[in-house]
Design a protein around this motif. Structure first.
Motif, PDB file in Angstrom:
ATOM      1  N   GLY A 241      20.044 121.753  20.818  1.00 55.88           N
ATOM      2  CA  GLY A 241      18.939 120.980  21.354  1.00 55.88           C
ATOM      3  C   GLY A 241      19.428 119.746  22.098  1.00 55.88           C
ATOM      4  N   ARG A 242      20.483 119.123  21.591  1.00 59.32           N
ATOM      5  CA  ARG A 242      21.075 117.973  22.272  1.00 59.32           C
ATOM      6  C   ARG A 242      21.879 118.400  23.502  1.00 59.32           C
ATOM      7  NH1 ARG A 242      24.631 114.421  18.510  1.00 59.32           N
ATOM      8  NH2 ARG A 242      24.724 113.280  20.496  1.00 59.32           N
ATOM      9  N   VAL A 243      22.538 119.552  23.389  1.00 60.31           N
ATOM     10  CA  VAL A 243      23.391 120.013  24.485  1.00 60.31           C
ATOM     11  C   VAL A 243      22.552 120.418  25.696  1.00 60.31           C
ATOM     12  CG1 VAL A 243      24.958 121.856  25.221  1.00 60.31           C
ATOM     13  CG2 VAL A 243      25.289 120.737  23.011  1.00 60.31           C
ATOM     14  N   LEU A 244      21.497 121.185  25.457  1.00 58.60           N
ATOM     15  CA  LEU A 244      20.696 121.740  26.548  1.00 58.60           C
ATOM     16  C   LEU A 244      19.666 120.728  27.040  1.00 58.60           C
ATOM     17  CD1 LEU A 244      20.191 125.330  25.109  1.00 58.60           C
ATOM     18  CD2 LEU A 244      21.934 124.524  26.721  1.00 58.60           C
ATOM     19  N   SER A 245      20.152 119.605  27.491  1.00 56.76           N
ATOM     20  CA  SER A 245      19.313 118.568  28.083  1.00 56.76           C
ATOM     21  C   SER A 245      19.862 118.227  29.456  1.00 56.76           C
ATOM     22  CB  SER A 245      19.299 117.315  27.190  1.00 56.76           C
ATOM     23  OG  SER A 245      20.602 116.790  27.026  1.00 56.76           O
TER      24      SER A 245
ATOM     25  N   TYR B 156      27.310 115.762  27.371  1.00 60.96           N
ATOM     26  CA  TYR B 156      28.377 115.334  28.273  1.00 60.96           C
ATOM     27  C   TYR B 156      29.625 116.192  28.109  1.00 60.96           C
ATOM     28  CZ  TYR B 156      31.754 112.211  30.522  1.00 60.96           C
ATOM     29  OH  TYR B 156      32.737 111.689  31.336  1.00 60.96           O
ATOM     30  N   ILE B 157      29.966 116.558  26.875  1.00 62.37           N
ATOM     31  CA  ILE B 157      31.206 117.288  26.605  1.00 62.37           C
ATOM     32  C   ILE B 157      30.981 118.805  26.578  1.00 62.37           C
ATOM     33  CG2 ILE B 157      33.050 117.667  24.932  1.00 62.37           C
ATOM     34  CD1 ILE B 157      33.230 114.997  26.351  1.00 62.37           C
ATOM     35  N   ILE B 158      29.917 119.242  25.918  1.00 63.42           N
ATOM     36  CA  ILE B 158      29.754 120.669  25.634  1.00 63.42           C
ATOM     37  C   ILE B 158      29.075 121.426  26.766  1.00 63.42           C
ATOM     38  CG2 ILE B 158      28.727 122.330  24.039  1.00 63.42           C
ATOM     39  CD1 ILE B 158      29.001 120.258  21.842  1.00 63.42           C
TER      40      ILE B 158
ATOM     41  N   PHE C 122      28.134 132.592  26.314  1.00 64.99           N
ATOM     42  CA  PHE C 122      27.363 131.511  25.690  1.00 64.99           C
ATOM     43  C   PHE C 122      27.647 131.439  24.197  1.00 64.99           C
ATOM     44  CE2 PHE C 122      23.630 130.163  23.282  1.00 64.99           C
ATOM     45  CZ  PHE C 122      23.429 128.887  23.804  1.00 64.99           C
ATOM     46  N   ILE C 123      27.701 132.591  23.544  1.00 60.76           N
ATOM     47  CA  ILE C 123      27.967 132.615  22.101  1.00 60.76           C
ATOM     48  C   ILE C 123      29.333 132.032  21.795  1.00 60.76           C
ATOM     49  CG2 ILE C 123      28.353 134.143  20.121  1.00 60.76           C
ATOM     50  CD1 ILE C 123      26.245 136.018  21.290  1.00 60.76           C
ATOM     51  N   ILE C 124      30.352 132.474  22.509  1.00 58.46           N
ATOM     52  CA  ILE C 124      31.714 132.012  22.250  1.00 58.46           C
ATOM     53  C   ILE C 124      31.833 130.516  22.484  1.00 58.46           C
ATOM     54  CG2 ILE C 124      34.107 132.172  23.039  1.00 58.46           C
ATOM     55  CD1 ILE C 124      33.531 135.138  23.689  1.00 58.46           C
ATOM     56  N   ALA C 125      31.328 130.035  23.621  1.00 58.15           N
ATOM     57  CA  ALA C 125      31.472 128.621  23.962  1.00 58.15           C
ATOM     58  C   ALA C 125      30.655 127.731  23.027  1.00 58.15           C
ATOM     59  CB  ALA C 125      31.056 128.387  25.415  1.00 58.15           C
ATOM     60  N   SER C 126      29.419 128.133  22.732  1.00 61.08           N
ATOM     61  CA  SER C 126      28.552 127.276  21.911  1.00 61.08           C
ATOM     62  C   SER C 126      28.999 127.246  20.447  1.00 61.08           C
ATOM     63  CB  SER C 126      27.104 127.754  22.010  1.00 61.08           C
ATOM     64  OG  SER C 126      26.959 129.073  21.516  1.00 61.08           O
TER      65      SER C 126
ATOM     66  N   TYR D 194      30.428 123.981  18.523  1.00 63.81           N
ATOM     67  CA  TYR D 194      29.797 123.506  17.286  1.00 63.81           C
ATOM     68  C   TYR D 194      30.843 123.213  16.206  1.00 63.81           C
ATOM     69  CZ  TYR D 194      27.625 123.939  12.699  1.00 63.81           C
ATOM     70  OH  TYR D 194      27.270 123.736  11.381  1.00 63.81           O
ATOM     71  N   HIS D 195      31.787 124.123  16.050  1.00 61.67           N
ATOM     72  CA  HIS D 195      32.823 123.922  15.029  1.00 61.67           C
ATOM     73  C   HIS D 195      33.696 122.723  15.363  1.00 61.67           C
ATOM     74  CE1 HIS D 195      32.247 127.294  12.294  1.00 61.67           C
ATOM     75  NE2 HIS D 195      31.941 128.042  13.348  1.00 61.67           N
ATOM     76  N   GLY D 196      33.986 122.518  16.626  1.00 58.30           N
ATOM     77  CA  GLY D 196      34.777 121.362  16.990  1.00 58.30           C
ATOM     78  C   GLY D 196      34.001 120.063  16.882  1.00 58.30           C
ATOM     79  N   PHE D 197      32.729 120.099  17.228  1.00 61.32           N
ATOM     80  CA  PHE D 197      31.907 118.888  17.240  1.00 61.32           C
ATOM     81  C   PHE D 197      31.615 118.394  15.828  1.00 61.32           C
ATOM     82  CE2 PHE D 197      28.129 116.307  17.982  1.00 61.32           C
ATOM     83  CZ  PHE D 197      28.436 115.668  19.179  1.00 61.32           C
ATOM     84  N   THR D 198      31.530 119.302  14.869  1.00 64.76           N
ATOM     85  CA  THR D 198      31.151 118.928  13.506  1.00 64.76           C
ATOM     86  C   THR D 198      32.349 118.796  12.570  1.00 64.76           C
ATOM     87  OG1 THR D 198      30.782 121.273  12.960  1.00 64.76           O
ATOM     88  CG2 THR D 198      28.876 119.994  13.716  1.00 64.76           C
ATOM     89  N   VAL D 199      33.569 118.824  13.105  1.00 65.70           N
ATOM     90  CA  VAL D 199      34.749 118.739  12.254  1.00 65.70           C
ATOM     91  C   VAL D 199      34.822 117.362  11.604  1.00 65.70           C
ATOM     92  CG1 VAL D 199      36.321 117.904  14.051  1.00 65.70           C
ATOM     93  CG2 VAL D 199      37.220 119.272  12.179  1.00 65.70           C
TER      94      VAL D 199
END
Length: 248
Positions: A18-22, A133-135, A201-205, A209-214
């Motif tokens: 939701g934050r990414v797709l803005s 900005y990043i994802i 989309f599945i692979i990138a998202s 997610y795993h990198g962003f929430t580490v």
């Protein structure tokens, strides 16, 4: 307990998306990052895609000729099955699974190190939506370049099949050409492209997610990278079942 963990993870993933797709806050910066990600995630993978596709196309043609084709079958069967396998499964599904290891780990580790080095926190302090900005450039860049990789993969697989005809003398070029042209359905090309975009989309998202929430240090980043590859591959396999049934 395991179900709660999975549901919590899905909820956090949806919140992040939701934050990414803005809408990007600065389109000039977004465009620059978007082009850069297309080069890093897609163009840098072309060599690997071409090499593996060439070998896979040659192997399929050889296996069909030696182990499947018989006197009861037309001589063009090997070319026909090579075309169908390359279009329907390898160039979209199997190639995406292969790229999940390369691209997925790259995305997860890059964002993970940005998290533990507090670069993402610095963006948030400056009032920038760090998730978008990043994802977002990574997701859109990989989704854009994936159809091109699919086309290159299919073409190189056919070149690999022809190598068995001209170099290995496994099958005559005329029979191979007849099989490649027999009962061609243009929709299969679009089907392969559509599947590859969704897989991208599945692979990138999932990897983002795993990198962003580490949380933690370098060890946790490595674990997040491994989890990103495993889970994005699993989700790609499961979605392939539904997409194949839906698009066929």
């Amino acid at each position: 307990m395991l179900i709660d963990k999975w549901l919590t993870g899905i909820g956090k993933y949806l919140q992040l998306m939701g934050r990414v797709l803005s809408l990007p806050e600065r389109f000039r910066v977004f465009w620059k990052n978007y082009v850069t990600e297309m080069a890093q995630l897609g163009i840098n993978s072309i060599g690997l895609v071409l090499l593996v596709s060439f070998g896979f196309g040659a192997i399929i043609c050889i296996q069909m000729k030696l182990n499947v084709q018989s006197a009861w079958m037309p001589r063009w069967v090997s070319g026909y099955t090579t075309r169908e396998i390359m279009l329907l499964e390898f160039s979209s599904s199997i190639m995406c699974l292969m790229l999940a290891g390369k691209v997925g780990s790259n995305i997860a580790s890059e964002i993970g190190f940005m998290r533990i080095s507090q670069q993402l926190d610095a963006l948030e302090i400056m009032g920038i939506n760090s998730a978008s900005y990043i994802i977002l450039p990574k997701i859109l860049g990989f989704m854009t370049i994936m159809p091109i990789l699919v086309i290159f993969s299919t073409a190189m697989g056919i070149v690999g099949a022809y190598s068995t005809a001209y170099i290995g003398n496994i099958i005559s070029p005329e029979d191979l050409t007849a099989g490649l042209q027999y009962d061609f359905n243009p929709w299969f090309v679009w089907m392969s492209i559509i599947k590859s975009i969704i897989f991208a989309f599945i692979i990138a998202s999932v990897s983002a997610y795993h990198g962003f929430t580490v949380k933690g240090g370098a060890v946790e980043v490595g674990k997040a990278s491994t989890d990103a590859v495993v889970r994005s591959s699993l989700f790609t396999l499961f979605s392939n079942v539904f997409l194949t049934q839906l698009l066929s």
